[in-house]
Enzyme design. Sequence first.
Site, PDB file in Angstrom:
ATOM      1  N   ARG A   1      -7.065  -2.962   8.795  1.00 19.41           N
ATOM      2  CA  ARG A   1      -7.774  -4.236   8.648  1.00 19.41           C
ATOM      3  C   ARG A   1      -7.353  -5.207   9.751  1.00 19.41           C
ATOM      4  O   ARG A   1      -8.155  -5.880  10.339  1.00 19.41           O
ATOM      5  CB  ARG A   1      -7.465  -4.839   7.269  1.00 19.41           C
ATOM      6  CG  ARG A   1      -8.568  -5.735   6.779  1.00 19.41           C
ATOM      7  CD  ARG A   1      -8.400  -6.096   5.326  1.00 19.41           C
ATOM      8  NE  ARG A   1      -8.424  -4.941   4.449  1.00 19.41           N
ATOM      9  CZ  ARG A   1      -7.781  -4.870   3.287  1.00 19.41           C
ATOM     10  NH1 ARG A   1      -7.046  -5.865   2.873  1.00 19.41           N
ATOM     11  NH2 ARG A   1      -7.867  -3.791   2.542  1.00 19.41           N
TER      12      ARG A   1
ATOM     13  N   GLY B   1       0.828  -1.217   0.000  1.00 18.47           N
ATOM     14  CA  GLY B   1       0.000   0.000   0.000  1.00 18.47           C
ATOM     15  C   GLY B   1       0.853   1.254   0.000  1.00 18.47           C
ATOM     16  O   GLY B   1       1.916   1.276   0.616  1.00 18.47           O
TER      17      GLY B   1
ATOM     18  N   THR C   1       4.179   1.957   5.772  1.00 20.49           N
ATOM     19  CA  THR C   1       2.763   1.576   5.856  1.00 20.49           C
ATOM     20  C   THR C   1       2.058   2.531   6.813  1.00 20.49           C
ATOM     21  O   THR C   1       2.606   2.877   7.858  1.00 20.49           O
ATOM     22  CB  THR C   1       2.567   0.113   6.325  1.00 20.49           C
ATOM     23  OG1 THR C   1       1.174  -0.080   6.635  1.00 20.49           O
ATOM     24  CG2 THR C   1       3.371  -0.240   7.556  1.00 20.49           C
TER      25      THR C   1
ATOM     26  N   ASP D   1       1.956  -1.325  11.629  1.00 19.01           N
ATOM     27  CA  ASP D   1       1.906  -2.708  12.097  1.00 19.01           C
ATOM     28  C   ASP D   1       3.131  -3.526  11.703  1.00 19.01           C
ATOM     29  O   ASP D   1       3.014  -4.686  11.346  1.00 19.01           O
ATOM     30  CB  ASP D   1       0.609  -3.383  11.601  1.00 19.01           C
ATOM     31  CG  ASP D   1       0.534  -3.425  10.079  1.00 19.01           C
ATOM     32  OD1 ASP D   1       1.307  -2.707   9.423  1.00 19.01           O
ATOM     33  OD2 ASP D   1      -0.295  -4.186   9.549  1.00 19.01           O
TER      34      ASP D   1
ATOM     35  N   ASP E   1      -0.326   1.758   8.588  1.00 18.96           N
ATOM     36  CA  ASP E   1      -0.943   0.990   9.682  1.00 18.96           C
ATOM     37  C   ASP E   1      -0.089   0.848  10.937  1.00 18.96           C
ATOM     38  O   ASP E   1      -0.581   0.364  11.958  1.00 18.96           O
ATOM     39  CB  ASP E   1      -1.320  -0.415   9.183  1.00 18.96           C
ATOM     40  CG  ASP E   1      -2.462  -0.374   8.185  1.00 18.96           C
ATOM     41  OD1 ASP E   1      -3.303   0.525   8.291  1.00 18.96           O
ATOM     42  OD2 ASP E   1      -2.504  -1.246   7.286  1.00 18.96           O
TER      43      ASP E   1
ATOM     44  N   GLU F   1     -11.355  -0.603  10.544  1.00 18.55           N
ATOM     45  CA  GLU F   1     -11.790  -1.351   9.347  1.00 18.55           C
ATOM     46  C   GLU F   1     -11.910  -2.858   9.638  1.00 18.55           C
ATOM     47  O   GLU F   1     -12.821  -3.527   9.153  1.00 18.55           O
ATOM     48  CB  GLU F   1     -10.718  -1.101   8.284  1.00 18.55           C
ATOM     49  CG  GLU F   1     -10.980  -1.595   6.919  1.00 18.55           C
ATOM     50  CD  GLU F   1      -9.749  -1.355   6.031  1.00 18.55           C
ATOM     51  OE1 GLU F   1      -8.723  -0.823   6.495  1.00 18.55           O
ATOM     52  OE2 GLU F   1      -9.834  -1.735   4.859  1.00 18.55           O
TER      53      GLU F   1
ATOM     54  N   ALA G   1     -13.175  10.019  21.601  1.00 16.54           N
ATOM     55  CA  ALA G   1     -14.306   9.118  21.278  1.00 16.54           C
ATOM     56  C   ALA G   1     -14.799   8.396  22.529  1.00 16.54           C
ATOM     57  O   ALA G   1     -14.024   8.119  23.444  1.00 16.54           O
ATOM     58  CB  ALA G   1     -13.862   8.103  20.233  1.00 16.54           C
TER      59      ALA G   1
ATOM     60  N   ARG H   1       0.478  -4.809  -6.043  1.00 17.73           N
ATOM     61  CA  ARG H   1       0.591  -6.130  -5.399  1.00 17.73           C
ATOM     62  C   ARG H   1       0.964  -7.091  -6.534  1.00 17.73           C
ATOM     63  O   ARG H   1       0.485  -6.940  -7.656  1.00 17.73           O
ATOM     64  CB  ARG H   1      -0.728  -6.549  -4.773  1.00 17.73           C
ATOM     65  CG  ARG H   1      -1.378  -5.426  -3.976  1.00 17.73           C
ATOM     66  CD  ARG H   1      -1.329  -5.596  -2.492  1.00 17.73           C
ATOM     67  NE  ARG H   1      -1.977  -4.476  -1.829  1.00 17.73           N
ATOM     68  CZ  ARG H   1      -1.666  -4.023  -0.629  1.00 17.73           C
ATOM     69  NH1 ARG H   1      -0.698  -4.575   0.068  1.00 17.73           N
ATOM     70  NH2 ARG H   1      -2.307  -3.018  -0.096  1.00 17.73           N
TER      71      ARG H   1
ATOM     72  N   ASP I   1       5.308  -5.653   5.769  1.00 19.44           N
ATOM     73  CA  ASP I   1       5.825  -7.011   6.025  1.00 19.44           C
ATOM     74  C   ASP I   1       5.898  -7.870   4.765  1.00 19.44           C
ATOM     75  O   ASP I   1       6.856  -8.604   4.560  1.00 19.44           O
ATOM     76  CB  ASP I   1       4.883  -7.735   7.005  1.00 19.44           C
ATOM     77  CG  ASP I   1       5.182  -7.366   8.446  1.00 19.44           C
ATOM     78  OD1 ASP I   1       6.228  -6.747   8.702  1.00 19.44           O
ATOM     79  OD2 ASP I   1       4.358  -7.704   9.309  1.00 19.44           O
TER      80      ASP I   1
HETATM   81  P1  ATP Z   1       0.867  -3.125   3.395  1.00 20.23           P
HETATM   82  O1  ATP Z   1       1.159  -3.292   4.850  1.00 20.23           O
HETATM   83  O2  ATP Z   1       0.674  -1.750   2.981  1.00 20.23           O
HETATM   84  O3  ATP Z   1      -0.211  -4.062   2.933  1.00 20.23           O
HETATM   85  P2  ATP Z   1       2.830  -4.968   2.397  1.00 20.23           P
HETATM   86  O4  ATP Z   1       4.206  -4.801   1.884  1.00 20.23           O
HETATM   87  O5  ATP Z   1       2.677  -5.854   3.609  1.00 20.23           O
HETATM   88  O6  ATP Z   1       2.218  -3.534   2.627  1.00 20.23           O
HETATM   89  P3  ATP Z   1       1.692  -6.975   0.637  1.00 20.23           P
HETATM   90  O7  ATP Z   1       0.617  -6.874  -0.399  1.00 20.23           O
HETATM   91  O8  ATP Z   1       1.536  -7.979   1.709  1.00 20.23           O
HETATM   92  O9  ATP Z   1       1.883  -5.496   1.215  1.00 20.23           O
HETATM   93  O10 ATP Z   1       3.084  -7.273  -0.093  1.00 20.23           O
HETATM   94  C1  ATP Z   1       3.519  -6.517  -1.187  1.00 20.23           C
HETATM   95  C2  ATP Z   1       4.098  -7.428  -2.248  1.00 20.23           C
HETATM   96  O11 ATP Z   1       5.224  -8.133  -1.721  1.00 20.23           O
HETATM   97  C3  ATP Z   1       3.160  -8.541  -2.736  1.00 20.23           C
HETATM   98  O12 ATP Z   1       2.270  -8.112  -3.728  1.00 20.23           O
HETATM   99  C4  ATP Z   1       4.155  -9.556  -3.275  1.00 20.23           C
HETATM  100  O13 ATP Z   1       4.628  -9.178  -4.557  1.00 20.23           O
HETATM  101  C5  ATP Z   1       5.306  -9.441  -2.290  1.00 20.23           C
HETATM  102  N1  ATP Z   1       5.167 -10.472  -1.253  1.00 20.23           N
HETATM  103  C6  ATP Z   1       4.305 -10.492  -0.216  1.00 20.23           C
HETATM  104  N2  ATP Z   1       4.445 -11.594   0.520  1.00 20.23           N
HETATM  105  C7  ATP Z   1       5.409 -12.326  -0.066  1.00 20.23           C
HETATM  106  C8  ATP Z   1       6.032 -13.598   0.214  1.00 20.23           C
HETATM  107  N3  ATP Z   1       5.668 -14.345   1.260  1.00 20.23           N
HETATM  108  N4  ATP Z   1       7.034 -13.996  -0.598  1.00 20.23           N
HETATM  109  C9  ATP Z   1       7.414 -13.248  -1.650  1.00 20.23           C
HETATM  110  N5  ATP Z   1       6.877 -12.058  -1.972  1.00 20.23           N
HETATM  111  C10 ATP Z   1       5.894 -11.599  -1.199  1.00 20.23           C
END
Ligand code: ATP
Length: 328
Positions: A180, A20, A134, A138, A136, A232, A195, A81, A112
């Site tokens: 989420r 995100g 992020t 988190d 969040d 959310e 709140a 993604r 993560d």
């Molecule tokens: P946010 O917290 O904003 O959702 P994020 O980095 O955790 O951010 P994800 O959609 O979980 O968002 O991961 C981003 C991208 O990283 C995924 O679309 C994928 O390409 C890659 N990715 C996620 N998990 C894995 C995994 N276990 N192994 C390899 N690539 C991954």
Amino acid sequence: MVEREFSEGIKTIGVITSGGDAPGMNAAIRAVVRKAIGNGVRVKGIKKGFQGLLSEEIADMEKKDVADIIQRGGTVLGTARCPEFRELEGQQRAAEICRKHKIDGVVVIGGDGTYRGAMDLTKQGINAIGIPGTIDLDIACTEYTIGFDTAVNTAMEAIDKIRDTSSSHERCSIIEVMGRNAGYIALWCGVANGAENILIPEYYDYNEQTIINSIIANRKKGKTHHLIINAEGIGHSTSMARRIEAATGMETRATILGYMQRGGSPSCKDRYYASIMGAYAADILCQGASNRVISYRHGEFVDLDMTEALAMQKKINDYQFEVSKVLT
Ligand code: ATP
């Protein structure tokens, strides 16, 4: 940061934003580009996350290419993604593409999931450093993530406005904020906006009848509004509003803040922290480090092993959540 020499082996690095988008990512991109170039290393921008790496949307970046972006929300590199990247074949192809473009290592900015992708890339021989991006908050290994400060201030200002009209019309307002799986935005706004109830996914044990009883009791005491901040991850704000209105007789409206919380010009804190983290990531990548994440812990910017960082757990502070319930 531990003093390290710049590595002879690192001549070109890439920078990616993934997952995100979050306000402040541009400040991090700018810092990576300018610090690496200052270190004598070339930089390539990889568009649209790991998806853009696989489709080879890769362009050289000079210092001037990151001018006039520090104040802008979103990410100038775009993000996506990429399910393909979760498979070994996708990771191997990504590493081959890096080698083809002579990219020795990458800075990845995301959550993560992005770190997991980065770790997989290191297993294919491409160095990687993660930066927490992020809204969040988190990510377990760090007390700060890029975008949270801006998002929580954006949500707080919006909630203040809803509160004004809510008081005038003697309404109950349910405001759904992002998160989420994590209740940090809801908890911070709940306290900052005063709140009456804060509902977060980490504590899914709230009782709607108790909320209804407190609304009725507060009405009797002459209270003109009731504000519920709903993360959310709890959801169902509209149906909750219908049930509360039916049970209390108080006009009840749900507002889902949605994507506006992601956008907008980053706060000073997000610009500053993202800049330091971007520079730090560029420095250690240029020094030959890999499989590390930049974190903010106990008042300092540090780098940690990515595998260990991903194994860490984070939870809402019990004391802070208890406090949030008694300040209403
Ligand atoms: P946010 O917290 O904003 O959702 P994020 O980095 O955790 O951010 P994800 O959609 O979980 O968002 O991961 C981003 C991208 O990283 C995924 O679309 C994928 O390409 C890659 N990715 C996620 N998990 C894995 C995994 N276990 N192994 C390899 N690539 C991954």
